[in-house]
Design a protein around this motif. Structure first.
Motif, mmCIF file in Angstrom:
data_model
loop_
_atom_site.group_PDB
_atom_site.id
_atom_site.type_symbol
_atom_site.label_atom_id
_atom_site.label_comp_id
_atom_site.label_asym_id
_atom_site.label_seq_id
_atom_site.Cartn_x
_atom_site.Cartn_y
_atom_site.Cartn_z
ATOM 1 N N GLU A 29 0.808 -1.167 0.223
ATOM 2 C CA GLU A 29 0.058 0.188 -0.026
ATOM 3 C C GLU A 29 0.915 1.248 -0.001
ATOM 4 O O GLU A 29 0.601 2.266 -0.786
ATOM 5 C CB GLU A 29 -0.867 -0.012 1.265
ATOM 6 C CG GLU A 29 -1.833 1.377 1.366
ATOM 7 C CD GLU A 29 -2.627 1.463 0.262
ATOM 8 O OE1 GLU A 29 -3.327 2.466 0.083
ATOM 9 O OE2 GLU A 29 -2.872 0.515 -0.563
ATOM 10 N N GLN A 30 2.122 1.272 0.631
ATOM 11 C CA GLN A 30 2.840 2.347 0.926
ATOM 12 C C GLN A 30 3.499 2.506 -0.588
ATOM 13 O O GLN A 30 3.534 3.783 -0.985
ATOM 14 C CB GLN A 30 4.060 2.238 1.827
ATOM 15 C CG GLN A 30 5.055 3.152 1.678
ATOM 16 C CD GLN A 30 6.221 2.786 2.833
ATOM 17 O OE1 GLN A 30 6.418 1.852 3.571
ATOM 18 N NE2 GLN A 30 7.198 3.368 2.590
ATOM 19 N N VAL A 31 3.793 1.539 -1.226
ATOM 20 C CA VAL A 31 4.421 1.699 -2.669
ATOM 21 C C VAL A 31 3.570 2.213 -3.525
ATOM 22 O O VAL A 31 3.703 3.344 -4.433
ATOM 23 C CB VAL A 31 5.048 0.248 -3.222
ATOM 24 C CG1 VAL A 31 5.226 0.237 -4.633
ATOM 25 C CG2 VAL A 31 6.151 -0.081 -2.157
ATOM 26 N N ARG A 32 2.219 1.558 -3.468
ATOM 27 C CA ARG A 32 0.906 2.130 -4.321
ATOM 28 C C ARG A 32 0.811 3.722 -4.167
ATOM 29 O O ARG A 32 0.679 4.563 -4.993
ATOM 30 C CB ARG A 32 -0.192 1.633 -3.995
ATOM 31 C CG ARG A 32 -1.279 1.612 -5.021
ATOM 32 C CD ARG A 32 -2.538 1.054 -4.488
ATOM 33 N NE ARG A 32 -2.947 1.623 -3.157
ATOM 34 C CZ ARG A 32 -3.716 2.931 -3.208
ATOM 35 N NH1 ARG A 32 -3.864 3.745 -4.326
ATOM 36 N NH2 ARG A 32 -4.024 3.553 -1.937
ATOM 37 N N ARG A 33 0.930 4.375 -2.981
ATOM 38 C CA ARG A 33 0.784 5.748 -2.544
ATOM 39 C C ARG A 33 2.067 6.499 -3.336
ATOM 40 O O ARG A 33 1.772 7.507 -3.807
ATOM 41 C CB ARG A 33 0.508 5.981 -1.129
ATOM 42 C CG ARG A 33 -0.802 5.486 -0.479
ATOM 43 C CD ARG A 33 -0.840 5.988 0.928
ATOM 44 N NE ARG A 33 0.127 5.854 1.924
ATOM 45 C CZ ARG A 33 0.276 4.778 2.642
ATOM 46 N NH1 ARG A 33 -0.647 3.924 2.625
ATOM 47 N NH2 ARG A 33 1.272 4.787 3.368
ATOM 48 N N GLU A 34 3.242 5.862 -3.040
ATOM 49 C CA GLU A 34 4.319 6.593 -3.561
ATOM 50 C C GLU A 34 4.335 6.944 -4.948
ATOM 51 O O GLU A 34 4.634 7.793 -5.754
ATOM 52 C CB GLU A 34 5.724 5.950 -3.000
ATOM 53 C CG GLU A 34 5.973 6.044 -1.447
ATOM 54 C CD GLU A 34 6.987 5.205 -1.113
ATOM 55 O OE1 GLU A 34 7.808 4.481 -2.083
ATOM 56 O OE2 GLU A 34 7.524 5.289 0.014
ATOM 57 N N GLU A 35 4.068 5.921 -5.670
ATOM 58 C CA GLU A 35 3.705 5.924 -7.118
ATOM 59 C C GLU A 35 2.709 6.799 -7.681
ATOM 60 O O GLU A 35 2.964 7.635 -8.561
ATOM 61 C CB GLU A 35 3.321 4.525 -7.698
ATOM 62 C CG GLU A 35 4.500 3.387 -7.732
ATOM 63 C CD GLU A 35 3.917 2.186 -8.055
ATOM 64 O OE1 GLU A 35 2.942 1.794 -8.304
ATOM 65 O OE2 GLU A 35 5.075 1.419 -7.920
ATOM 66 N N GLN A 36 1.741 6.828 -6.986
ATOM 67 C CA GLN A 36 0.668 7.816 -7.014
ATOM 68 C C GLN A 36 1.073 9.087 -6.901
ATOM 69 O O GLN A 36 0.942 10.117 -7.829
ATOM 70 C CB GLN A 36 -0.663 7.621 -6.172
ATOM 71 C CG GLN A 36 -1.407 6.461 -6.733
ATOM 72 C CD GLN A 36 -2.736 6.519 -5.874
ATOM 73 O OE1 GLN A 36 -2.657 6.797 -4.588
ATOM 74 N NE2 GLN A 36 -3.659 5.621 -6.474
ATOM 75 N N GLU A 37 1.800 9.502 -5.850
ATOM 76 C CA GLU A 37 2.432 10.895 -5.776
ATOM 77 C C GLU A 37 3.458 11.215 -6.619
ATOM 78 O O GLU A 37 3.463 12.156 -6.932
ATOM 79 C CB GLU A 37 3.140 10.911 -4.273
ATOM 80 C CG GLU A 37 2.358 10.718 -3.023
ATOM 81 C CD GLU A 37 2.788 10.720 -1.739
ATOM 82 O OE1 GLU A 37 4.028 10.562 -1.659
ATOM 83 O OE2 GLU A 37 2.163 10.313 -0.878
#
Length: 351
Positions: A203-211
């Motif tokens: 989930e953290q990786v997904r958020r970072e990619e979106q940012e």
């Protein structure tokens, strides 16, 4: 042809099997012999297709056949490839997969195309030396994987494939910017605890990619071509990855106890009971014929300089990989670009 050892003994040496030979004659002539089958050398042909590619063809395919027909050929292949008999294999699904592999490989015994493969270039910043590894793949047996490093990512590319994931596909991808802190051994036995840790990082990786995507869009909208995009391969790849990797390795203990969680299936029970460091990663799974492929979360486990593992969270299975220590001559890539181009080519062939 270099064959992996018999499943699941990943630490055993590779097996060697001649496929063809060339006799150089006088007056710049040559004869080609096919070595396939069990009736001795026989007439063959070689054609150079283009640079770094050639084909071999058998002119006497009857030498490949056995008097007992396909059933005898299958039983012989099973003993040579797997080191066991059909009676040893009780699992019906495994029997089906092995039969599929036999049918798939035996149809290409008379005409083969060869393409050059470069070994991955290495860097002092790499987690371990890149190269070729033997890995356990459940009922598919042992397969060959090439481990290479690409900035903040490490990639495991299949050199040999199976009915689900063909050769050339990226079987695992390791996110070197996201190390995992495993719980103590007692809690690690609980699969749900490991799953919770991995899914949080996912989930953290997904958020970072979106940012990163949002930041790139803002920069493009602001029309600032001179600014380097933070999410770009070059900007974050080499420098950030090396920094993150160095930090995690400096802070991590030299080794920590390791055990597979309850319910995770492993073909090889001789996996190491200590590891150096773990990272979040993804593994590629698909149905027969490479249908509905998807990347699923998992754990990359570095044991030592020559062995690593991967826990496939969704499959609840574990793959153990051991370095191939055969010395291949003239296999170094002339440049990083040439190696990257080769990876793209073998993946495009697979698809």
């Amino acid at each position: 042809m270099y064959l992996p050892p018999h499943d699941p003994h990943v630490d055993d040496p590779m097996r060697f099997k001649p496929l063809f030979r060339i006799h150089l004659m006088e007056r710049k002539c040559a004869t080609v012999e096919c070595m396939y089958g069990h009736k001795g050398p026989h007439n063959g042909h070689i054609q150079i297709v283009k640079k770094d590619e050639f084909s071999t063809k058998c002119n006497q395919t009857d030498h490949h056949r056995m008097s007992g027909g396909r059933q005898e050929e299958f039983r012989t292949w099973l003993r040579e490839e797997w080191g066991r008999t059909l009676e040893d294999i009780f699992h019906e699904h495994m029997q089906e997969l092995i039969l599929m592999k036999f049918i798939y490989t035996s149809q290409y015994d008379n005409c083969l195309t060869y393409r050059r493969i470069y070994l991955p270039p290495s860097s002092p910043d790499d987690l371990i030396k890149p190269g070729l590894f033997k890995g356990t793949y459940g009922s598919h047996g042992l397969e060959i994987v090439m481990l290479s490093f690409h900035g903040k990512k490490a990639k495991g590319t299949k050199i040999t494939g199976d009915p689900n994931i063909p050769a050339g596909q990226q079987t695992v991808e390791i996110d070197l910017a996201h190390p995992l802190q495993l719980p103590d051994v007692e809690n690690l036995r609980d699969f749900s605890e490991l799953s919770r840790i991995v899914l949080e990082v996912q989930e953290q990786v997904r958020r970072e990619e979106q940012e990163q995507e949002h930041q790139q869009e803002e920069e493009e909208a602001a029309s600032q071509p001179a600014a380097k995009p933070l999410g770009g391969e070059g900007a974050e790849g080499e420098e950030t990855a090396a920094g993150a990797e160095g930090t995690t390795q400096d802070n991590a203990p030299a080794s920590q106890p390791f055990v597979l969680p309850m319910g995770v299936i492993s073909r090889n029970e001789d996996y190491p009971r200590t590891c150096r460091i773990c990272f979040y990663g993804t593994g590629l799974i698909a149905g027969h014929g490479f249908t509905s492929p998807e990347r699923t979360p998992g754990v990359f486990v570095l044991f030592d300089d020559d062995r690593f593992g991967f826990i496939w969270l969704e499959l609840k299975s574990f793959s153990l990989y051991s370095r191939i220590k055969v010395s291949f001559q003239n296999a170094e890539a002339p440049s990083r670009e040439a190696f990257d181009e080769m990876l793209k080519n073998i993946q495009s062939l697979a698809t």
